[in-house]
Design an enzyme around this catalytic site. Structure first.
Site, short mmCIF file in Angstrom:
data_model
loop_
_atom_site.label_atom_id
_atom_site.label_comp_id
_atom_site.label_asym_id
_atom_site.label_seq_id
_atom_site.Cartn_x
_atom_site.Cartn_y
_atom_site.Cartn_z
N HIS A 204 0.83 -1.20 0.00
CA HIS A 204 0.00 0.00 0.00
C HIS A 204 0.87 1.26 0.00
O HIS A 204 0.71 2.14 -0.84
CB HIS A 204 -0.93 -0.01 1.21
C1 MLC Z 1 -7.85 -0.97 12.15
C2 MLC Z 1 -6.79 -0.59 11.13
C3 MLC Z 1 -6.95 0.89 10.78
C4 MLC Z 1 -5.39 -0.76 11.74
O1 MLC Z 1 -5.02 -2.08 11.91
P1 MLC Z 1 -3.75 -2.47 12.79
O2 MLC Z 1 -3.62 -3.96 12.80
O3 MLC Z 1 -2.55 -1.67 12.31
O4 MLC Z 1 -4.24 -1.92 14.22
P2 MLC Z 1 -3.70 -2.11 15.69
O5 MLC Z 1 -4.87 -2.19 16.61
O6 MLC Z 1 -2.68 -3.18 15.79
O7 MLC Z 1 -2.96 -0.71 15.94
C5 MLC Z 1 -2.56 -0.30 17.22
C6 MLC Z 1 -1.06 -0.10 17.26
O8 MLC Z 1 -0.64 0.85 16.27
C7 MLC Z 1 0.25 1.80 16.87
N1 MLC Z 1 0.21 3.06 16.11
C8 MLC Z 1 -0.15 4.27 16.53
N2 MLC Z 1 -0.08 5.16 15.54
C9 MLC Z 1 0.34 4.50 14.45
C10 MLC Z 1 0.56 4.88 13.12
N3 MLC Z 1 0.39 6.10 12.69
N4 MLC Z 1 0.95 3.94 12.24
C11 MLC Z 1 1.11 2.67 12.68
N5 MLC Z 1 0.90 2.23 13.92
C12 MLC Z 1 0.52 3.15 14.81
C13 MLC Z 1 -0.31 1.94 18.25
O9 MLC Z 1 0.63 2.52 19.12
C14 MLC Z 1 -0.61 0.49 18.61
O10 MLC Z 1 0.57 -0.16 19.01
P3 MLC Z 1 0.59 -1.27 20.20
O11 MLC Z 1 -0.27 -2.40 19.67
O12 MLC Z 1 2.02 -1.63 20.35
O13 MLC Z 1 -0.01 -0.60 21.39
C15 MLC Z 1 -6.97 -1.50 9.91
O14 MLC Z 1 -8.24 -1.35 9.32
C16 MLC Z 1 -5.93 -1.24 8.85
O15 MLC Z 1 -5.77 -0.22 8.21
N6 MLC Z 1 -5.18 -2.31 8.64
C17 MLC Z 1 -4.11 -2.32 7.65
C18 MLC Z 1 -2.88 -1.99 8.31
C19 MLC Z 1 -2.19 -0.81 7.65
O16 MLC Z 1 -1.10 -0.94 7.20
N7 MLC Z 1 -2.94 0.32 7.63
C20 MLC Z 1 -2.45 1.60 7.16
C21 MLC Z 1 -2.30 1.72 5.64
S1 MLC Z 1 -3.61 1.16 4.66
C22 MLC Z 1 -4.60 2.50 4.30
O17 MLC Z 1 -4.28 3.59 4.64
C23 MLC Z 1 -5.79 2.19 3.50
C24 MLC Z 1 -6.58 3.34 3.22
O18 MLC Z 1 -6.11 4.22 2.50
O19 MLC Z 1 -7.74 3.37 3.65
#
Ligand code: MLC
Length: 332
Positions: A204
């Site tokens: 992505h």
């Molecule tokens: C629910 C989602 C939004 C996120 O899924 P995740 O598996 O990443 O969610 P999660 O519950 O593990 O996330 C919580 C963890 O992320 C950390 N965290 C905080 N801010 C962050 C940031 N800006 N980027 C990445 N991680 C971050 C928190 O501290 C926490 O860490 P800890 O757990 O240690 O406390 C999902 O729908 C999703 O987008 N999944 C794809 C993952 C991804 O790569 N998304 C972004 C690009 S895709 C995109 O952007 C598509 C679009 O355009 O719509």
């Protein structure tokens, strides 16, 4: 390497001339336009040669594979940084992948585990990053919809129009924000959260900036508004989610209480890709409505993202998954 930078540019320009491509002439003083961003134009022949190969290659891919006419860049964005040439965005995407691979291999090799508690400086960085992207997405979502309303856009079927300067500006900022979003991966690496660095995530981030370079370069108005606005609003919610995730306690109860809506957020992200696919199908059926051949690319790209997200959804929220994470890089 004996060939000087300017000779290389001239040769590429001649090649382009022979193909009747006049969008970006690279001879003479113009050679600094795309490369000036990196500050190495004219400084040595090797970077200039590499850059010219990347430039010509990227343009050829866009023309031959996607079928777009690169000879007609938009006048709105033509002179803005990071738009004139594909070199900056291609170099950024490749460097991004290389840095993530080296960094995550190092974490793995050193046996470093995800941080139990983030240090204060990292917490502040993550909060600032998420707040910034949440506000920027809100600004873009609102601005783009306001402009679309002002120009009386239909939902789909709006041709690109270089008189819609403000819309072009918003789409340009949207494109640049895709490069800034590489910071998401930096956050994951600083937290050593290798579970989050999935193929979906890397695909992505490395590809979306290239897709939006094409749009910012050729057609930053018209139907581009739809995906930029939709995605901006989705990102308002997504960065709110991450902001919350970074500030609440890490225990399971707290997560269940405050982050339960992550599942619905993923569903909204998938609905977004379905909407982009529908828009692309509309564009394919009405070829004169936006930019010829672009809907074909948007169709394939949105299908690929929908497939990745469906896999993410099933793996993370599926009944038998118990919170499993999707496939990660081999390095971890
Ligand atoms: C629910 C989602 C939004 C996120 O899924 P995740 O598996 O990443 O969610 P999660 O519950 O593990 O996330 C919580 C963890 O992320 C950390 N965290 C905080 N801010 C962050 C940031 N800006 N980027 C990445 N991680 C971050 C928190 O501290 C926490 O860490 P800890 O757990 O240690 O406390 C999902 O729908 C999703 O987008 N999944 C794809 C993952 C991804 O790569 N998304 C972004 C690009 S895709 C995109 O952007 C598509 C679009 O355009 O719509």
């Amino acid at each position: 390497m004996t060939m000087g930078g300017e000779e290389v540019w001239s040769r590429v320009a001649e090649e382009e001339d022979s193909r009747k491509v006049v969008g970006w002439q690279m001879g003479g003083n113009n050679s600094t336009r795309g490369l000036g961003v990196f500050g190495f134009a004219n400084s040595s022949s090797l970077p200039a040669t590499v850059a010219s190969v990347i430039d010509a290659g990227a343009r050829r891919v866009v023309e031959k594979v996607i079928g777009l006419n690169m000879a007609k860049p938009s006048a709105i964005t033509a002179d803005l940084p990071l738009v004139r040439s594909p070199v900056p965005v291609v170099v950024a995407a490749v460097s991004y992948l290389a840095i993530v691979w080296v960094w995550s291999s190092h974490i793995k090799r050193s046996g470093l585990k995800p941080r139990v508690q983030d240090p204060k400086w990292l917490q502040c960085l993550i909060i600032a990053h998420n707040m910034f992207l949440c506000c920027l997405s809100f600004y873009l979502g609102l601005g783009i919809l306001t402009e679309a309303r002002r120009h009386r856009y239909s939902i789909w079927g709006n041709p690109s129009n270089d008189e819609h300067v403000k819309m072009g500006f918003y789409i340009y900022i949207f494109y640049v924000s895709k490069l800034y979003e590489f910071m998401d991966t930096v956050v994951m690496l600083l937290k050593r959260n290798l579970r989050q660095i999935t193929y979906l995530h890397l695909y992505h981030h490395a590809s979306i900036c290239c897709v939006w370079w094409i749009i910012a370069h050729l057609c930053p108005t018209g139907d581009a508004y739809f995906s930029a606005a939709f995605n901006s609003w989705v990102h308002v919610a997504m960065y709110l989610y991450y902001l919350l995730a970074a500030t609440i306690a890490k225990d399971e109860n707290c997560r269940r209480k405050y982050l339960f809506w992550g599942k619905y957020l993923t569903i909204i992200q998938m609905i977004q890709f379905v909407a982009f696919i529908a828009q692309a199908v509309y564009g394919l059926l009405q070829p004169a409505s936006y930019v010829k051949h672009l809907p074909r690319m948007l169709f394939c790209y949105s299908i690929s993202l929908l497939a990745f997200f469906s896999n993410f959804f099933i793996t993370k929220y599926g009944r038998s998954s118990h919170g499993r994470q999707p496939k990660r890089l081999k390095a971890d």
